[in-house]
Structure formats: structure tokens, C-alpha cells
Write an enzyme that holds these catalytic residues in place. Structure first.
Site, PDB file in Angstrom:
ATOM      1  N   VAL A 192       7.505   2.291   3.159  1.00  0.00           N
ATOM      2  CA  VAL A 192       7.581   2.263   4.617  1.00  0.00           C
ATOM      3  C   VAL A 192       8.918   2.873   5.037  1.00  0.00           C
ATOM      4  O   VAL A 192       9.953   2.569   4.458  1.00  0.00           O
ATOM      5  CB  VAL A 192       7.483   0.821   5.140  1.00  0.00           C
ATOM      6  CG1 VAL A 192       7.474   0.812   6.662  1.00  0.00           C
ATOM      7  CG2 VAL A 192       6.247   0.138   4.616  1.00  0.00           C
TER       8      VAL A 192
ATOM      9  N   PHE B  95       0.809  -1.211   0.000  1.00  0.00           N
ATOM     10  CA  PHE B  95       0.000   0.000   0.000  1.00  0.00           C
ATOM     11  C   PHE B  95       0.847   1.268   0.000  1.00  0.00           C
ATOM     12  O   PHE B  95       0.329   2.352   0.163  1.00  0.00           O
ATOM     13  CB  PHE B  95      -0.943   0.003   1.201  1.00  0.00           C
ATOM     14  CG  PHE B  95      -1.966  -1.088   1.140  1.00  0.00           C
ATOM     15  CD1 PHE B  95      -3.183  -0.873   0.535  1.00  0.00           C
ATOM     16  CD2 PHE B  95      -1.695  -2.338   1.670  1.00  0.00           C
ATOM     17  CE1 PHE B  95      -4.130  -1.872   0.460  1.00  0.00           C
ATOM     18  CE2 PHE B  95      -2.635  -3.352   1.595  1.00  0.00           C
ATOM     19  CZ  PHE B  95      -3.854  -3.114   0.983  1.00  0.00           C
TER      20      PHE B  95
ATOM     21  N   ASP C 186      -4.299 -10.756   2.366  1.00  0.00           N
ATOM     22  CA  ASP C 186      -2.975 -10.714   1.737  1.00  0.00           C
ATOM     23  C   ASP C 186      -1.924 -11.291   2.676  1.00  0.00           C
ATOM     24  O   ASP C 186      -0.861 -10.735   2.862  1.00  0.00           O
ATOM     25  CB  ASP C 186      -2.633  -9.277   1.324  1.00  0.00           C
ATOM     26  CG  ASP C 186      -1.525  -9.237   0.274  1.00  0.00           C
ATOM     27  OD1 ASP C 186      -1.212 -10.307  -0.301  1.00  0.00           O
ATOM     28  OD2 ASP C 186      -0.967  -8.155   0.037  1.00  0.00           O
TER      29      ASP C 186
END
Ligand SMILES: *[C@@H]1O[C@H](CO)[C@@H](O)[C@H](O)[C@H]1NC(C)=O
Ligand SMILES: *[C@@H]1O[C@H](CO)[C@@H](O)[C@H](O)[C@H]1NC(C)=O
Ligand SMILES: *[C@@H]1O[C@H](CO)[C@@H](O)[C@H](O)[C@H]1NC(C)=O
Ligand SMILES: *[C@@H]1O[C@H](CO)[C@@H](O)[C@H](O)[C@H]1NC(C)=O
Length: 835
Positions: free
Chosen positions: A531, A528, A639
């Protein structure tokens, strides 16, 4: 002549032609024509004529001088527009501020309308606060005879006061615009109502309350607890005054140069906004009303609105009360609650039950006693049988007591910042409480102690046995130790879940922590978004996920989702510490020093002996059970894969990215989805083919992961040389041949427990069975892993062992039988269920 000189000449000309171009004041001899402006000394605000929309109406207003977006914060003649550009604003001979059409005779449109204060030199000036002031002689607060801040429009600026004047009985409040194009007074207002026991702040639609921000509680207005939560706290301080002169509130800015405003918009919503110089936009970080629970008296009398509750529009009866309709309302409209029949609350052993974390109920009809602590407050309430509840609040400098006699209205629950309401209940309701308390305070510790003792003793015994039968029976001790540990862990998890706290971090904090998202701080790129590693001021390490996919949710819904998800705490889940929604959406997690499980099982294999692998597999299973069954929400991960499992310093697995499906799945709350998120190789057939997902699709992914942990190979790695299609197919082949142990990671050598590994392979195959209905649940998986239960059935043919189906049509001939794409009808569990 060169360009610089040209420019200079141009400015000189401007100065000559327009003498008031860059001045801040208006004097009796210098009126302001349409097209001219006043600019405050620090170049913060500008005053001039403007129009909005197509009407061509002209208004005198104040807006930010430097912002690219013309944001009007104050309007002089909002209800008396000029119809053409011949308006003039002047200080007239009587010292009045007047707006009129030029020409003779002048037609007056609007004026400051103050009683004449005698002769003198009057001027008006725009200040750096946005206040337009009219004053005598020299500007000072004392010499000010009129100011724009006393006539707010829809914007509450720092240093402005919303005020009820006790002497003049004048109320200064916000009134919305009619529409974004029309500054005329709209239907909504944000104002104090002082008719009740204590002053309360409301949003009104005409005369109907829309939201009750409530009385001041010592820190903030009780209906706006989030308002004071950071990032608001970082930048502003909110104040409240209640003395002989006035009831008032105002706020100040702590960050120099920050443009911040509070506005009541034309749809009746209040917004707190900060100017974001990077995006050149206003960031709204708080809006109200926030959800149905903020609607005034949404649930009716004696009820509590709980924003997390999905049924009954979030409404529930307060303890000791029941649904007025008897719980069978056909209309699905919650009509409030009445006291349970037979309850005796007048000199019959009644008392108070604490309802924590709520908004102060509507205090209009309450009674106020200053300087009463909670003990005296309760006594005061008990004396009168009609008193239904009491509460203490810090209205002014001292603490005081509120008592209610009529209906309790407009109570809602807050996730943080609420207060304790003491509700009068009968003795039977109190007894319930007492039992609970006894259970919690006495029995639980006793039970825990007993269990601890048993555990200790059994361990001692086991150790002794071990010593005695040293090399004889190693398996026995292992099995029972495991189940003890899992019990203790579950108990600790239950305890840990109590102190959940999620923070809203300010963008500045995150930028400082990650050194402005420096490349050197980047940990990786998740599904997404990227990081980053960061360090908070106090030294705590954090991981920051910048969400690159924008969800379809609004900021408030997004925040609520995160608060829900942050409540999921388990030692096998990565802990969500907070979020940031100021400029972009970010999630802040605990930082784990080790890399993902994928790194260890596929690359640095030697680190993981069989024992560690087994513990990792059981840890992941426990985390998944928590997501599927034990937490308040049912979360389907969708996921689960090796790279989404992180390892802490002691190789304890922690599942990450859980709840992402929930945050980004607002269009997918059915059992099917059009957009399949997930990772190739881990997706179950029903999900990959038809978008059907359920807890059983997570079980499938778990099975793949388990087989990967055992074999040290990726499911998607090539097995062509061995005549198999993927890891699952390879394992299945060996299973059918009766040689399952051939798949075990070669780097483990012989140092593993044969029966345990065989069992794990068996379980892995059960999880990847083609039919979702016959796959075990995660709790069944865990109990099989821990040998509490033996896998009873032989696995059936797994899915996706034929590459043709995996690639959705890119045909490759293959000897394995069976196509794995039959529709499974039994899977209908939805992704999220409120508990
Ligand atoms: C502007 O409108 C006012 C009022 O309608 C009128 O008296 C005035 O003459 C107009 N001025 C111009 C320049 O049109
Ligand atoms: C007003 O100001 C002018 C010029 O600054 C000055 O000459 C005059 O005396 C002042 N009048 C009063 C009444 O203060
Ligand atoms: C204040 O609240 C009372 C009771 O709800 C209401 O009757 C009154 O009209 C309100 N006053 C104002 C100024 O809104
Ligand atoms: C009220 O004030 C007291 C002390 O001044 C403080 O301990 C308490 O937390 C305050 N309560 C609220 C609700 O602000």
C-alpha cells in the site's frame, strides 16, 4: 578494420542493394517487391508484405514499425491473398495502385480500382497516421486520389473516419478478420445504420445486430458511456459529424507518442487498446459487448436490463409494464413485457415517469424533432396516444426530441453516463411516484426535523438532570446518549450513500500521485499487496493498494465488482475512491492519517482509554452490520482483524479490505472454500478446519478482536506461563473462575466502567463460541454493546482453546478440555447475495 567500420560498410551495401529500404513512397518507376518495406517519415508505421499462420498466403499490410509485437492495422488484399512471395506492389502507368505477380504477363491480384483521373505523375506513400495514400504530383490532401483510410479493415485508428457518405451512399466501416490467422473479411462489422430516425452505430453479425452503440448523445454514443470515461478521456477525443455531406465519427490522440487503436476482433468484440511500453503489450481498457445487458434487445420489449441484477438475466419490466409470461416463465428466458392490464394512457390523466441512467432505446422506428426541449417533447408525445416514451438527445449541434410509438427495445441501465427516458404511464403509476416524492421531499425532512428537535430537547433535559444530580448517576446519561448517536449516524450514513462515485484512474495519474511508487511513499504491506500513500493533483491524499494476487476474473468483471463494492459506503468502512486496471490492478482508497488499530492496542496502549476502546468496538460492529445486513450486497469479510481496522484523525474506526474476499473469491461462491484466506488467530473453527464460512465466522473474528481490545493482547501471543493456550483460553479460564476483570489491559488501571467491561467480555465470549449457530449476529452484538439488550445466555465453551487443534496436529499437551473441531451443519449462508 574495426567493428564500427564494418557496420558502416554493411549499411552502405544495404543502401546500394536495396534502394527503397528506408523510404516512405512508391513511385511509378519504383515498385515494391515482397521483402521490401516502406516506413513512414516519423518511423511510426511500416508497409510491406506479411503472412499469418501456416497458410503461407502473402498480404500487403500496414503495422507499427517500432513495436515488438507485429500488429497489423490495415490490409490491402485481405480477400485476395498472394500464394507465393513473387508479388509486386506498383503504381501503374494509368495511376492505379496495383498488386500483381511479377513476370510477364503480370497477373493482377488487387488494385485501388479508381476511375482514371487523367495523366500525371502518381505516387503512393505511407503516412505517420498509418494511412496509405495515392496522390498526384506532390502529396497534399487535395491531390490524394485514393487512401487506405477509406477502406478500413478491422482497426479504427486515430484520424480515420467511420462514415456514411450521404452523396455517394457509401458506407465506410470495420469488418473483422475471419480468425487471428486469417485477415479475410469475417462475419462481424461495426457500422452506421442510417435507416432510422437518427443514425445509430452497431456491431453486426452478418445482418443481425449484436450490439447497438446507439445514436450520438452529445458526448458519446449512448450505448458506450464508459468509452468516454477516463482513461479514454485522458488520451483521446471522440467526435461526431452529421451534416449535409456525411454522418461520421473519428477520434484524435491527445498524448503524443501513445499508440492507441480500436479493433473489432474476429469474435465480434470491440476493444480499445493502448500500447504499454513497460510490459511491451497492448492493454485493453474497454471491451464491448460488456455483459449480457449489452446484447442487442436482450430483454425484449418494454424492459430494462440491469447489469447488477442477478436473476432473470438482469431483465426487469419498465414501470407500468409486466412480464409477458405473467411472471411464471417456466423456461427462465425473459420474453419481454406488456403494459399492465387496465392501464389507461390515452387522455386519462396519464403522464411521464422518469427512468434515469439508461441507454437511448432503439431509435430506428422513433421520430425525431430537432430543437425541441423536454417540455415541448413531452407535449408532442402526449398528443399522440400511441406514443409510449420520449427523450431528448444532442444528436448534432442542437438538442432534439425522440418519440417512440412501437416497442421500446434495447434499453439498459448504466452505472454512469446514461440518460433519462420519459416513459408514458397511467395515473395510478404516477400516483405511486407522487407518493414517493411526497414522502421523500416532505415527510422525510419533517421527520428529521422532529427527531432533531427531540434529540436536542432530550439532551438539554439530560444536561439539566446531570447538573442537578451531578455525581449521583453518571451511567444513565451515557446509555441514552449512545443510542441517540447511533440513530443519527445511521441516518447520516443513509444520506452519504447517495453520492457514491467511483473513478477509473489512469495509470499515469497513480504513478504521478505516488512518485512512481517510491519506497518513501510505502505505507505497508497488506494481505493483498503493498500500500502506498499518494497525493492527487488537487491535493487529495489517497492510499493505493497494488494487488499482487491476480484474480481469476477478467478486467470487466473485476471492474464491475469494484463498482459494486465502491457503493458500500459507511462511516466505519474505509472509502474506496476508485481503481486502476490499465497496467496492473490497483485500488484507490481514502487516506487515513492514523495507523491500524493493532498499533494502538498492542503498542501505543496509553493513547486508548476505555471510552475510546469502547467506541472503537461499537464502530467496528456498526461497520460489520452494514456489510452483513444493511448494504445491498451481503459481504462476508473473512479477514477481520486489528490491522484491518484503520483509525481516522478522531479515532473513528474504519474497516478496510472488505470486499476483497468477493473480488478474489470467484471460485468460492459456495458455502465452502478450498483456499482458506484469513489470519491465524481470528479464524473460526468451521472455517479454518473445513472452509465453511458465513456471517458467523466474521462474528468469531469480531469476538477475538473485542477481547484483544479489552486485554491489549494478541490472541496468538503466548500465555503458557499462565497455563493457558491463547487469549480466548485465558479469558475463558478467568471467566470460569469468576474473575473476568483480571484480563483487562493493565494500562487502563482502574479507570473503566466495571459493568460495561464485564458485559463486553461476556459478548466477546459469546462471539467465539465453538458452535456457529449459537453465536450472536452482529446486530445482536451491537445492541448488547449499547446495552439495549443484556446478554441472556452464559457463553458456552469457546473454540480453539486447545493448541493441538490450532496448529492442525502439532500436538502439545494441554489441560484445557475439548477439541474444537466438530462439524457445524447449520452454516450455509453463501458469501455474497444480491439484494
Ligand atoms: C506464384 O504464383 C503465381 C500464381 O499461382 C504464378 O503465376 C507464379 O509463377 C508463381 N511464382 C513463383 C516464383 O512461383
Ligand atoms: C513527371 O515527373 C518527371 C520527373 O520528376 C518529370 O520529368 C515529368 O515532366 C513529370 N510529368 C508530368 C506529366 O508531370
Ligand atoms: C438498418 O436497420 C434496418 C432496421 O433494423 C435494417 O432493416 C437494415 O437492413 C439495416 N441496414 C444496414 C445497412 O445494416
Ligand atoms: C445537451 O446539450 C446541453 C447544452 O448544449 C447540455 O446541457 C446537456 O447536458 C446535453 N445533454 C446531453 C445528454 O449530452
Amino acid at each position: 578494420m574495426d567493428a564500427g567500420n564494418n557496420l558502416l560498410l554493411y549499411f552502405l551495401l544495404l543502401l546500394v542493394i536495396r534502394p527503397c529500404f528506408c523510404i516512405d513512397s512508391l513511385t511509378q518507376s519504383q515498385p515494391l517487391k515482397d521483402g521490401d518495406f516502406l516506413i513512414s517519415q516519423g518511423e511510426v508505421f511500416q508497409l510491406g508484405f506479411f503472412s499469418r499462420g501456416k497458410s503461407g498466403n502473402r498480404y500487403v499490410g500496414v503495422w507499427y514499425y517500432k513495436l515488438s509485437e507485429k500488429t497489423v492495422v490495415w490490409v490491402a488484399n485481405r480477400d485476395h491473398p498472394l500464394t507465393n512471395t513473387s508479388g509486386v506492389l506498383s503504381v501503374d502507368t494509368t495511376g492505379q495502385l496495383a498488386l500483381s505477380y511479377s513476370g510477364t504477363p503480370q497477373v493482377l491480384i488487387w488494385s485501388s480500382d479508381i476511375l482514371s483521373t487523367g495523366g500525371g505523375n502518381y505516387s503512393a506513400k505511407i503516412l505517420d497516421t498509418g494511412n496509405f495514400v495515392l496522390f498526384k504530383d506532390q502529396y497534399s490532401e487535395k491531390n490524394t486520389v485514393w487512401q487506405g483510410f477509406d477502406h478500413p479493415t478491422d482497426t479504427f485508428l486515430p484520424y480515420m473516419k467511420l462514415q456514411w457518405n450521404k452523396r455517394t451512399r457509401e458506407n465506410k466501416f470495420l469488418t473483422s478478420w475471419k480468425s487471428p490467422e486469417n485477415p479475410a473479411s469475417g462475419q462481424y462489422s461495426f457500422r452506421f445504420n442510417v435507416t432510422g430516425s437518427v443514425p445509430q452505430l452497431y456491431i453486426y453479425d452478418g445482418v443481425t445486430p449484436v450490439l447497438r452503440a446507439g445514436p450520438w448523445n452529445g458526448i458519446t454514443f449512448s450505448g458506450l458511456p464508459e468509452y468516454t470515461v477516463s482513461p479514454v478521456n485522458d488520451v483521446t477525443n471522440l467526435f461526431y459529424i452529421d451534416n449535409n455531406e456525411e454522418v461520421a465519427t473519428y477520434y484524435i490522440v491527445n498524448t503524443p507518442g501513445l499508440f492507441t487503436r480500436f479493433v473489432l476482433n474476429d469474435e465480434g468484440f470491440t476493444e480499445r487498446l493502448n500500447w504499454n511500453p513497460e510490459s511491451q503489450k497492448w492493454d485493453a481498457f474497454w471491451t464491448g459487448p460488456d455483459g449480457q445487458c449489452d446484447k442487442y434487445a436482450h430483454c425484449g420489449a418494454f424492459s430494462n436490463c440491469n447489469p447488477v441484477k442477478l436473476s432473470d438475466q438482469g431483465c426487469e419490466c419498465l414501470p407500468g409494464y409486466q412480464d409477458r409470461s405473467g411472471g411464471k416463465s417456466p423456461t427462465n428466458i425473459f420474453g419481454g413485457c406488456v403494459r399492465k392490464p387496465g392501464a389507461l394512457v390515452c387522455n386519462n390523466g396519464e403522464g411521464f415517469k422518469e427512468v434515469p441512467g439508461v441507454k437511448v432505446p432503439d431509435a430506428t422506428k422513433a421520430r425525431w424533432q430537432s430543437d425541441l426541449g423536454i417540455k415541448a417533447c413531452k407535449e408532442f408525445c402526449l398528443k399522440d396516444c400511441s406514443c409510449s416514451a420520449c427523450m431528448t438527445v444532442n444528436i448534432t449541434s442542437g438538442k432534439g426530441c425522440l418519440t417512440w410509438y412501437a416497442d421500446l427495445i434495447d434499453v439498459r441501465e448504466f452505472s454512469q453516463g446514461g440518460q433519462v427516458l420519459y416513459l408514458r404511464v397511467d395515473s395510478s403509476e404516477l400516483a405511486k411516484d407522487r407518493t414517493k416524492r411526497v414522502l421523500l421531499k416532505v415527510l422525510l425532512p419533517v421527520l428529521v426535523t422532529i427527531i432533531l428537535i427531540i434529540v436536542l430537547i432530550s439532551r438539554l433535559l439530560l444536561k439539566k438532570k446531570k447538573i442537578r444530580a451531578k455525581n449521583k448517576n453518571r451511567e444513565l446519561s451515557h446509555g441514552s446518549e449512545n443510542s441517540d448517536i447511533s440513530f443519527m449516524e445511521r441516518y447520516q450514513d443513509a444520506l452519504a450513500a447517495n453520492d457514491t462515485e467511483v473513478h477509473c484512474f489512469s495509470a499515469n495519474t497513480i504513478i504521478a500521485a505516488t512518485e512512481n511508487f517510491s519506497i518513501s511513499k510505502k505505507l505497508g504491506e497488506g494481505g493483498f499487496g503493498p500500500v502506498y500513500k499518494g497525493q492527487l493533483h488537487g491535493g487529495q491524499d489517497i492510499a493505493v493498494k497494488r494487488l499482487s494476487i491476480t484474480s481469476t476474473q477478467g478486467i470487466e468483471e473485476f471492474r464491475n465488482e469494484i463498482i459494486l463494492i465502491a457503493k458500500l459506503q459507511h462511516r466505519n468502512l474505509v472509502r474506496l475512491l476508485g481503481y486502476c486496471i490499465q497496467q496492473e490492478k490497483m485500488l484507490i482508497y481514502e487516506y487515513l492519517p492514523n495507523r491500524g488499530l493493532d498499533h494502538f492496542i498492542f503498542a501505543k496502549k496509553s493513547v486508548l482509554n476505555w471510552r475510546t476502546r469502547f467506541d472503537i468496538a461499537t464502530g467496528i460492529a456498526r461497520g460489520m452490520i452494514y456489510l452483513h445486513h444493511d448494504s445491498r450486497l451481503r459481504i462476508i469479510h473473512r479477514d477481520l482483524k486489528a490491522s484491518n481496522v484503520l483509525l481516522d484523525a478522531s479515532m473513528n474506526p474504519k474497516i478496510s479490505d472488505f470486499g476483497m474476499a468477493r473480488i478474489f473469491g470467484s471460485d468460492q461462491n459456495e458455502e465452502t472454500t478450498k483456499r482458506v484466506v484469513g489470519t491465524y488467530g481470528y479464524m473460526s473453527p468451521e472455517y479454518a478446519m473445513e472452509g465453511l464460512f458465513s456471517i458467523k465466522s466474521d462474528v468469531f473474528s469480531y469476538g477475538v478482536l473485542l477481547l484483544e481490545i479489552i486485554s491489549g493482547r494478541k490472541n496468538t501471543s503466548s500465555f503458557d506461563a499462565e497455563n493457558s493456550i491463547n487469549l480466548i483460553g485465558h479469558v475463558w479460564d478467568r471467566w470460569l473462575q469468576g474473575k473476568p476483570l483480571e484480563i483487562v489491559d493493565a494500562s487502563l488501571g482502574e479507570s473503566y466502567d466495571v459493568s460495561e467491561v464485564s458485559r463486553c467480555i461476556h459478548i466477546g465470549l459469546l462471539c467465539v463460541q465453538e458452535s456457529a449457530a449459537i453465536r450472536p449476529t452482529m446486530s445482536e452484538v451491537a445492541s448488547m454493546l449499547c446495552n439495549e439488550r443484556t446478554p441472556s445466555s452464559a457463553p458456552e465453551q469457546p473454540a480453539f482453546i486447545n493448541r493441538a487443534t490450532v496448529n492442525f496436529g502439532s500436538v502439545k499437551s494441554c489441560s484445557s478440555s475439548g477439541i474444537a473441531a466438530t462439524k457445524t451443519n447449520s452454516v450455509t449462508v453463501s458469501i455474497v447475495e444480491g439484494r
